[in-house]
Design an enzyme around this catalytic site. Structure first.
Site, PDB file in Angstrom:
ATOM      1  N   THR A  17       0.828  -1.213   0.000  1.00 19.05           N
ATOM      2  CA  THR A  17       0.000   0.000   0.000  1.00 19.05           C
ATOM      3  C   THR A  17       0.860   1.259   0.000  1.00 19.05           C
ATOM      4  O   THR A  17       0.460   2.295  -0.508  1.00 19.05           O
ATOM      5  CB  THR A  17      -0.903  -0.005   1.256  1.00 19.05           C
ATOM      6  OG1 THR A  17      -1.737  -1.157   1.180  1.00 19.05           O
ATOM      7  CG2 THR A  17      -1.766   1.225   1.349  1.00 19.05           C
ATOM      8  N   SER A  60       1.372  -7.822  -0.957  1.00 25.34           N
ATOM      9  CA  SER A  60       2.080  -8.877  -0.211  1.00 25.34           C
ATOM     10  C   SER A  60       1.228 -10.098   0.081  1.00 25.34           C
ATOM     11  O   SER A  60       1.747 -11.133   0.482  1.00 25.34           O
ATOM     12  CB  SER A  60       2.697  -8.326   1.079  1.00 25.34           C
ATOM     13  OG  SER A  60       1.724  -8.161   2.085  1.00 25.34           O
ATOM     14  N   THR A  93       1.823  -4.494   4.243  1.00 19.71           N
ATOM     15  CA  THR A  93       1.687  -4.850   5.666  1.00 19.71           C
ATOM     16  C   THR A  93       1.058  -6.220   5.887  1.00 19.71           C
ATOM     17  O   THR A  93       1.235  -6.813   6.935  1.00 19.71           O
ATOM     18  CB  THR A  93       0.818  -3.809   6.410  1.00 19.71           C
ATOM     19  OG1 THR A  93      -0.494  -3.802   5.823  1.00 19.71           O
ATOM     20  CG2 THR A  93       1.429  -2.429   6.346  1.00 19.71           C
ATOM     21  N   ASP A  94       0.303  -6.708   4.867  1.00 16.24           N
ATOM     22  CA  ASP A  94      -0.514  -7.905   5.116  1.00 16.24           C
ATOM     23  C   ASP A  94       0.302  -9.140   5.497  1.00 16.24           C
ATOM     24  O   ASP A  94      -0.126  -9.930   6.337  1.00 16.24           O
ATOM     25  CB  ASP A  94      -1.393  -8.216   3.896  1.00 16.24           C
ATOM     26  CG  ASP A  94      -2.607  -7.298   3.842  1.00 16.24           C
ATOM     27  OD1 ASP A  94      -2.830  -6.549   4.812  1.00 16.24           O
ATOM     28  OD2 ASP A  94      -3.333  -7.340   2.826  1.00 16.24           O
TER      29      ASP A  94
HETATM   30  C1  SIN Z   1      -0.060  -5.442   0.943  1.00 12.74           C
HETATM   31  O1  SIN Z   1       0.132  -6.112   1.962  1.00 12.74           O
HETATM   32  O2  SIN Z   1       0.710  -5.454  -0.042  1.00 12.74           O
HETATM   33  C2  SIN Z   1      -1.295  -4.599   0.824  1.00 12.74           C
HETATM   34  C3  SIN Z   1      -1.766  -4.097   2.131  1.00 12.74           C
HETATM   35  C4  SIN Z   1      -0.822  -3.147   2.801  1.00 12.74           C
HETATM   36  O3  SIN Z   1       0.295  -2.873   2.389  1.00 12.74           O
HETATM   37  O4  SIN Z   1      -1.257  -2.622   3.862  1.00 12.74           O
END
Ligand code: SIN
Length: 325
Positions: A17, A60, A93-94
């Protein structure tokens, strides 16, 4: 900042993100290049000269062990280049906790490796990516930062091991076991880091590690089925502090007796899974500070170790509160 000359950093961008195009939660992760993101962050030049590389640019949720390996190789190569004072890794973050766990267990960093990301795309009002990136750059460039793998997020600095994404939307979605964040970025504060144990090897091929829920609707036969289809380990997503339902006990004891590594993890978002007499009885390992996804990475790295060595390593690294109940 202790250094006077501007340190050089390598920024490894992997998507997420933090580099997304779009708004809300329907955005395209990893669409923007690090160059574009840095153009919007002129303050970064106060702390470091930055080079970029993008081993991949994904959401991710789509990460595979091949992505992990590509990132691990890129970091290892960069650590060997004396011109870099540190590394920044931007990441979604995922599944950041899996990548962080892998890097924490398999690298022997001689410099800071600072992961970061964002919960809101750059074009969203109140986007958190620029601030997180700036703080990650600053931490990686600071001559007082010890070598190691860290996450900088929401004005806090976290250890890579014990990390979990504990909230789906909050601007601070991360938590860490057993003691939470190491410090904050306001004021700039990082306590001394304990010495790191030696790195674990990355397996030549990744063993299958099943993740099995044990709710009222799940049957313990899933464990045998996982073993029959080639799993080398299983992480159980158990209620509370990793409590084993009685109806699962026989299946677990059979599985561990036949060599399956079985980890008791919790479906709760936060809190450790402590050693319990059930581990002695059933041959399980408690997840300790690891979330269930992180325990899977650890189990995959340790699955081929002899049972005794595995047990010793697991206890030393993931049960920092001691082995006693
Ligand atoms: C991801 O994990 O690539 C999408 C969600 C995020 O980065 O918060």
């Amino acid at each position: 900042m202790a250094a006077t000359a501007c340190p050089r950093l390598l920024w490894l961008a992997t998507g997420g993100t933090v580099a997304a195009a779009g708004r809300g939660i329907a955005y395209r992760a990893g669409a923007l290049s690090p160059e574009t993101l840095l153009e919007a962050l002129p303050e970064a030049g106060r702390y470091a000269e930055i080079e970029f590389a993008a081993p991949y640019a994904i959401d991710s949720k789509d990460a595979t062990p091949q992505h992990w390996l590509r990132l691990h190789t890129a970091i290892t190569e960069a650590l060997a280049r004396p011109e870099f004072a540190g590394l920044v890794v931007s990441h979604g973050t995922d599944t950041l906790e899996e990548t962080a766990t892998l890097l924490a267990l398999t690298l022997a960093p001689t410099k800071p490796v600072v992961l970061t990301g964002a919960m809101r795309p750059p074009s969203e009002a109140g986007a958190d990516g620029p601030r997180n990136l700036l703080h990650a750059i600053r931490l990686a460039a600071d001559a007082d930062t010890p070598p190691g793998v860290f996450l900088v997020f929401g004005e806090e600095i976290f250890p890579a091991l014990g990390l979990r994404k504990a909230h789906t939307l909050a601007l601070q979605p991360f938590a860490a076991e057993p003691r939470g964040a190491l410090g904050t970025t306001f004021p700039w504060l990082l306590p001394p880091i304990e010495e790191r144990p030696s790195p674990l090897p990355i397996p030549p091929s990744w063993p299958r590690v099943a993740l099995l829920a044990a709710t009222a609707l799940d049957a313990p036969e899933a464990l045998r089925q996982a073993q029959e289809t080639g799993a080398a380990a299983a992480v159980l997503l158990l209620p509370g502090h990793g409590s084993v339902p009685e109806r699962w006990e026989a299946a677990i004891a059979d599985a561990t007796a036949s060599g399956l590594l079985v980890v008791r993890a919790s479906r709760c978002g936060q809190g450790p899974v402590l050693p319990h007499p059930v581990d002695e009885r059933l041959g399980t390992l408690p997840a300790g500070i690891l979330s269930a996804p992180a325990a899977r990475v650890a189990a995959a790295l340790l699955a081929s170790f002899a049972a005794q060595e595995r047990q010793t390593l697991w206890r030393a690294r993931f049960l920092p509160f001691g082995g006693d109940v």
